[in-house]
Scaffold this motif. Structure first.
Motif, mmCIF file in Angstrom:
data_model
loop_
_atom_site.group_PDB
_atom_site.id
_atom_site.type_symbol
_atom_site.label_atom_id
_atom_site.label_comp_id
_atom_site.label_asym_id
_atom_site.label_seq_id
_atom_site.Cartn_x
_atom_site.Cartn_y
_atom_site.Cartn_z
ATOM 1 N N ASP A 11 0.828 -1.215 0.000
ATOM 2 C CA ASP A 11 0.000 0.000 0.000
ATOM 3 C C ASP A 11 0.861 1.264 0.000
ATOM 4 N N GLY A 12 1.998 1.213 -0.731
ATOM 5 C CA GLY A 12 2.854 2.381 -0.875
ATOM 6 C C GLY A 12 3.791 2.654 0.275
ATOM 7 N N LYS A 13 3.806 1.772 1.271
ATOM 8 C CA LYS A 13 4.663 1.974 2.452
ATOM 9 C C LYS A 13 5.666 0.835 2.589
ATOM 10 N N ALA A 14 6.743 1.114 3.339
ATOM 11 C CA ALA A 14 7.755 0.088 3.617
ATOM 12 C C ALA A 14 7.318 -0.698 4.849
ATOM 13 N N VAL A 15 7.113 -1.999 4.676
ATOM 14 C CA VAL A 15 6.599 -2.834 5.765
ATOM 15 C C VAL A 15 7.446 -4.094 5.895
ATOM 16 N N ARG A 16 7.188 -4.851 6.955
ATOM 17 C CA ARG A 16 7.705 -6.217 7.049
ATOM 18 C C ARG A 16 6.551 -7.117 7.455
ATOM 19 N N LEU A 17 6.537 -8.318 6.896
ATOM 20 C CA LEU A 17 5.538 -9.317 7.255
ATOM 21 C C LEU A 17 6.178 -10.349 8.175
ATOM 22 N N LEU A 18 5.328 -11.107 8.873
ATOM 23 C CA LEU A 18 5.790 -12.248 9.661
ATOM 24 C C LEU A 18 5.308 -13.508 8.960
ATOM 25 N N HIS A 19 6.250 -14.392 8.582
ATOM 26 C CA HIS A 19 5.930 -15.633 7.873
ATOM 27 C C HIS A 19 5.143 -15.390 6.587
ATOM 28 N N GLY A 20 5.292 -14.218 5.997
ATOM 29 C CA GLY A 20 4.652 -13.954 4.721
ATOM 30 C C GLY A 20 3.161 -13.672 4.809
ATOM 31 N N GLU A 21 2.638 -13.410 6.015
ATOM 32 C CA GLU A 21 1.197 -13.164 6.167
ATOM 33 C C GLU A 21 0.906 -11.671 5.986
ATOM 34 N N MET A 22 0.085 -11.355 4.978
ATOM 35 C CA MET A 22 -0.222 -9.941 4.697
ATOM 36 C C MET A 22 -0.924 -9.260 5.867
ATOM 37 N N ASP A 23 -1.675 -10.028 6.666
ATOM 38 C CA ASP A 23 -2.401 -9.444 7.805
ATOM 39 C C ASP A 23 -1.466 -9.084 8.953
ATOM 40 N N SER A 24 -0.220 -9.563 8.878
ATOM 41 C CA SER A 24 0.718 -9.309 9.984
ATOM 42 C C SER A 24 1.783 -8.287 9.585
ATOM 43 N N ALA A 25 1.398 -7.311 8.753
ATOM 44 C CA ALA A 25 2.352 -6.301 8.285
ATOM 45 C C ALA A 25 2.605 -5.244 9.349
ATOM 46 N N THR A 26 3.879 -4.910 9.544
ATOM 47 C CA THR A 26 4.272 -3.795 10.402
ATOM 48 C C THR A 26 4.835 -2.707 9.500
ATOM 49 N N VAL A 27 4.278 -1.496 9.598
ATOM 50 C CA VAL A 27 4.781 -0.384 8.789
ATOM 51 C C VAL A 27 6.026 0.188 9.458
ATOM 52 N N PHE A 28 7.135 0.239 8.713
ATOM 53 C CA PHE A 28 8.379 0.783 9.260
ATOM 54 C C PHE A 28 8.701 2.161 8.704
ATOM 55 N N ASN A 29 8.184 2.475 7.541
ATOM 56 C CA ASN A 29 8.443 3.806 6.987
ATOM 57 C C ASN A 29 7.340 4.147 5.989
ATOM 58 N N ASP A 30 6.716 5.315 6.193
ATOM 59 C CA ASP A 30 5.680 5.771 5.258
ATOM 60 C C ASP A 30 6.282 6.184 3.924
ATOM 61 N N SER A 31 7.610 6.432 3.911
ATOM 62 C CA SER A 31 8.285 6.861 2.688
ATOM 63 C C SER A 31 9.360 5.852 2.290
ATOM 64 N N PRO A 32 9.036 4.909 1.405
ATOM 65 C CA PRO A 32 10.052 3.958 0.950
ATOM 66 C C PRO A 32 11.268 4.640 0.324
ATOM 67 N N ALA A 33 11.048 5.780 -0.335
ATOM 68 C CA ALA A 33 12.170 6.489 -0.961
ATOM 69 C C ALA A 33 13.146 7.001 0.093
ATOM 70 N N ALA A 34 12.612 7.537 1.192
ATOM 71 C CA ALA A 34 13.472 8.012 2.282
ATOM 72 C C ALA A 34 14.231 6.843 2.903
ATOM 73 N N GLN A 35 13.563 5.699 3.008
ATOM 74 C CA GLN A 35 14.224 4.509 3.551
ATOM 75 C C GLN A 35 15.369 4.067 2.649
ATOM 76 N N ALA A 36 15.127 4.104 1.339
ATOM 77 C CA ALA A 36 16.169 3.736 0.379
ATOM 78 C C ALA A 36 17.366 4.674 0.494
ATOM 79 N N ALA A 37 17.089 5.965 0.623
ATOM 80 C CA ALA A 37 18.162 6.951 0.742
ATOM 81 C C ALA A 37 18.982 6.707 2.009
ATOM 82 N N ALA A 38 18.307 6.310 3.081
ATOM 83 C CA ALA A 38 19.016 6.027 4.334
ATOM 84 C C ALA A 38 19.930 4.814 4.180
ATOM 85 N N PHE A 39 19.447 3.789 3.484
ATOM 86 C CA PHE A 39 20.291 2.619 3.236
ATOM 87 C C PHE A 39 21.497 2.986 2.366
#
Length: 238
Positions: A11-39
């Protein structure tokens, strides 16, 4: 061994799933581009991108977020999720993705993998996602009777750039990667193998590196949670 920081897109945000379950997504950054720049700022050599919605839909969904990442950094990026035909492969490579990852289609239409690898040398990877040694497809929602090693070996003569091997039971669980299974796969095929799923500490990375046969590792949650310091990890692997 190359460390690939992961940006999973939902949904346009940087997330992580647990065991590949879409319902268990944790949003880590609303801006994937900013996350990429940080990496990139931390010294990363590559990025690993996944269009999670696309993996389920079978067609790209988070295209705007991917393009924003490409605009925000000069790092080469590999992308998987919803890439299931030649037109989509060409589209992403034209937009600047360095390597496309073909997962579901590698099981359902292996001829497409071969055609793409011939047309775009060095730019096509195969994503093999497994539970208990068997390949899972369609965003890990469907399990097959195909064995991981058999699928990998079937592409040895195709010119595939890499195999990205994910142990689904370890993914996002911070329990460490399946070093033994990943190393066994790397020894069984001539294609470079990148480990994914469960990399949660510097010790995990060193264990993968010290096998001497694994060419890369992907880490996501551990980097976001701070369990793995990216700069320290990159120094240790240099």
């Amino acid at each position: 061994m190359i460390l690939y920081p992961a940006i999973d897109l939902k949904d346009g945000k940087a997330v992580r799933l647990l065991h590949g379950e879409m319902d268990s997504a944790t949003v880590f950054n609303d801006s994937p581009a900013a996350q990429a720049a940080a990496f990139a700022d931390a010294g990363s050599e590559w990025l690993h991108l996944v269009d999670l919605n696309g993996a389920f839909a079978g067609t790209p969904v988070n295209g705007a977020a991917v393009e924003a990442i490409l605009a925000a950094t000069n790092l080469p990026a590999q992308l998987g999720g919803g890439i299931r035909d030649m037109a989509t492969i060409e589209m992403w490579l034209t937009k600047g993705i360095a390597r496309v990852i073909l997962g579901t289609v590698a099981v359902e239409n292996p001829d497409l993998v071969r055609e793409a690898a011939r047309a775009f040398p060095g730019k096509v990877a195969v994503g093999i996602d497994a539970r208990n040694g068997r390949v899972a497809t369609k965003g890990w929602a469907e399990e097959t009777d195909v064995m991981v090693t058999d699928l990998a070996k079937s592409f040895e003569d195709a010119g595939v750039a890499a195999i990205i091997y994910t142990d689904i039971n370890r993914d996002g669980a911070m329990q460490g990667p399946n070093v033994e299974a990943t190393a066994a796969l790397a020894q069984a095929t001539q294609i470079p193998v990148i480990a994914s799923g469960g990399v949660s500490s510097l010790e995990d990375l060193i264990a993968l590196r010290d096998t001497g046969v694994i060419s890369g590792a992907i880490s996501g949650r551990a980097l976001y949670d701070g369990a793995l310091d990216l700069s320290a990890a990159l120094k240790a692997l240099a």
